[in-house]
Design an enzyme around this catalytic site. Structure first.
Site, short mmCIF file in Angstrom:
data_model
loop_
_atom_site.label_atom_id
_atom_site.label_comp_id
_atom_site.label_asym_id
_atom_site.label_seq_id
_atom_site.Cartn_x
_atom_site.Cartn_y
_atom_site.Cartn_z
N LYS A 182 0.85 -1.21 0.00
CA LYS A 182 0.00 0.00 0.00
C LYS A 182 0.88 1.26 0.00
O LYS A 182 2.09 1.15 -0.11
CB LYS A 182 -0.95 -0.04 1.19
C1 LIG Z 1 -5.73 -4.20 1.07
C2 LIG Z 1 -7.16 -3.90 1.19
C3 LIG Z 1 -7.89 -4.27 2.34
C4 LIG Z 1 -7.31 -5.15 3.41
O1 LIG Z 1 -6.35 -4.49 4.18
P1 LIG Z 1 -5.59 -5.32 5.35
O2 LIG Z 1 -4.79 -4.25 6.06
O3 LIG Z 1 -4.72 -6.31 4.66
O4 LIG Z 1 -6.62 -5.92 6.22
C5 LIG Z 1 -9.21 -3.88 2.43
N1 LIG Z 1 -9.80 -3.16 1.46
C6 LIG Z 1 -9.16 -2.80 0.33
C7 LIG Z 1 -9.86 -1.98 -0.70
C8 LIG Z 1 -7.81 -3.17 0.15
O5 LIG Z 1 -7.17 -2.83 -0.98
#
Ligand SMILES: *Cc1c(COP(=O)(O)O)cnc(C)c1O
Length: 381
Positions: A182
């Site tokens: 991210k």
């Molecule tokens: C990556 C992602 C998540 C999950 O995030 P985590 O921190 O891994 O729980 C949820 N929603 C979206 C849109 C994502 O891209």
């Protein structure tokens, strides 16, 4: 040949030192790092309240749990998203009600959102798809008219703004992800932001077993009570220490993403057969997670992705199936093949290209060149 991974966390000597410093001390959880990271993230986004959690999924589940959702309740969610958006609802026993995508942006279709509200609806969860903010005014209007909680899944929205306000502060709460690929990372981790201090206080309690006093607040050990049901969804000091260092680099990360994104966008616009979703315009400011291109000839997608891979370019698909068409949800709530046509079009025809801060404009020129080559080989004109 260049090596261009789709995503790559940028971890420097500062992050490593910060982790070592925590490990050299005695406080691995319940310490000052998680609190400082919350304050830094709140300051960066302009949030009155920030609550650190162990992941974005945990944060969303925590909020639905706090709202008391259960069987018979419904939450409206986009069909084109990470499965976590739907799972966070389903984990409470409530039903995710899927809404198709807007053809131009991939965000949830606001015209169809209204039609899916019923008397069982309790909340709307929007996802800022690949960082492109949803037009929240329309969502909030609907939310208010029907008394619904409005949650923003901001997993890809660090740096996304609508009318100058950071994503997550438009609805009732927003939840971010610090998973490695991210915009910034803590390895695993998440953050909830909100303007509602009562909500924040309740979430702080419920993310830590419903215990009313943290270790620092006890004069002597054992001086606490359990006042409600809760999880262990805390963020450790190790993770928070990484986050504190990452925030210092965040402006630089985001500037690089933006520069890379538009460099690639302008080059790809000239290639026939590619359709580019609408990105930042006027009051909608994207966080530029990646550049997802739609192919007019989707049959060639796999071959084009292989060509790019052979040229050293990592790609991805956001997301390979609309969530309601994933086996788990398909079995629970069967839907016909032609349901969610726009989400399906994004799933079946798009290729996501990297624009992250691990890359520079020369990498973008190379991706564009290789994309033009791959497309022309697959569709000789
Ligand atoms: C990556 C992602 C998540 C999950 O995030 P985590 O921190 O891994 O729980 C949820 N929603 C979206 C849109 C994502 O891209």
């Amino acid at each position: 040949m260049r090596e261009i991974p789709f995503g790559k966390p940028i971890i420097g000597p500062e992050e490593k030192q910060a982790v070592m410093d925590v490990l050299s001390g005695t406080t691995l959880v319940h310490g000052p790092k998680a609190i400082q990271f919350e304050q830094d993230f709140a300051a960066w986004t302009g949030a009155p309240e920030a609550v650190s959690v162990s992941s974005c999924t945990a944060g969303m589940h925590l909020i639905y749990f706090h709202l008391g959702l259960g069987p018979g309740d419904e939450v409206l969610v986009p069909a084109q998203t990470h499965t976590a958006t739907a799972h966070a609802v389903a984990l409470t026993g409530a039903t995710p009600v899927f809404v198709d995508a807007d053809p131009e942006t991939g965000n949830l279709d606001l015209d169809q959102l209204a039609a899916k509200i019923t008397e069982r609806s309790k909340a709307i969860c929007v996802v800022h798809y690949l960082g492109m903010p949803v037009e929240m005014n329309r969502v909030l209007e609907l939310g208010r008219a029907h008394g619904l909680f409005v949650l923003e899944d901001c997993a890809l929205a660090v740096g996304s703004r609508y009318q100058g306000t950071h994503a997550g502060l438009l609805g009732d709460a927003g939840v971010f992800s610090f998973y490695p690929v991210k915009h910034m990372t803590t390895a695993e981790g998440g953050m909830i932001i909100t303007r509602d201090s009562e909500l924040a206080a309740a979430l702080r309690l419920k993310k830590a077993f419903g215990v009313d006093r943290s270790h620092g607040e006890r004069q002597v050990p054992g001086q606490y009570q359990v006042v409600t049901l809760g999880f262990n969804y805390r963020m450790s000091e190790l993770h928070a220490a990484i986050g504190i260092e990452q925030i210092k680099r965040l402006d630089g990360f985001l500037a690089k993403r933006k520069e890379n994104f538009w460099r690639l966008y302008q080059a790809l616009e000239k290639i026939p057969g590619l359709v580019l979703p609408r990105s930042s315009t006027g009051e909608l400011e994207s966080s530029y997670y990646c550049l997802s291109v739609l192919l007019e000839y989707p049959d060639a997608r796999a071959a084009i992705m292989v060509s790019l891979k052979e040229a050293g370019i990592g790609t991805s698909i956001y997301y390979p199936h609309p969530v309601p068409k994933m086996n788990y949800y398909q079995e629970l709530f069967p839907c016909p093949d032609d349901a969610y046509p726009e989400a399906t079009r994004y799933s079946e025809t798009s290729i996501a290209l990297p624009v992250g801060p691990h890359l520079d404009v020369e990498d973008m020129d190379y991706i564009a060149e290789q994309m033009a080559l791959a497309v022309s080989q697959k569709f000789p004109r």
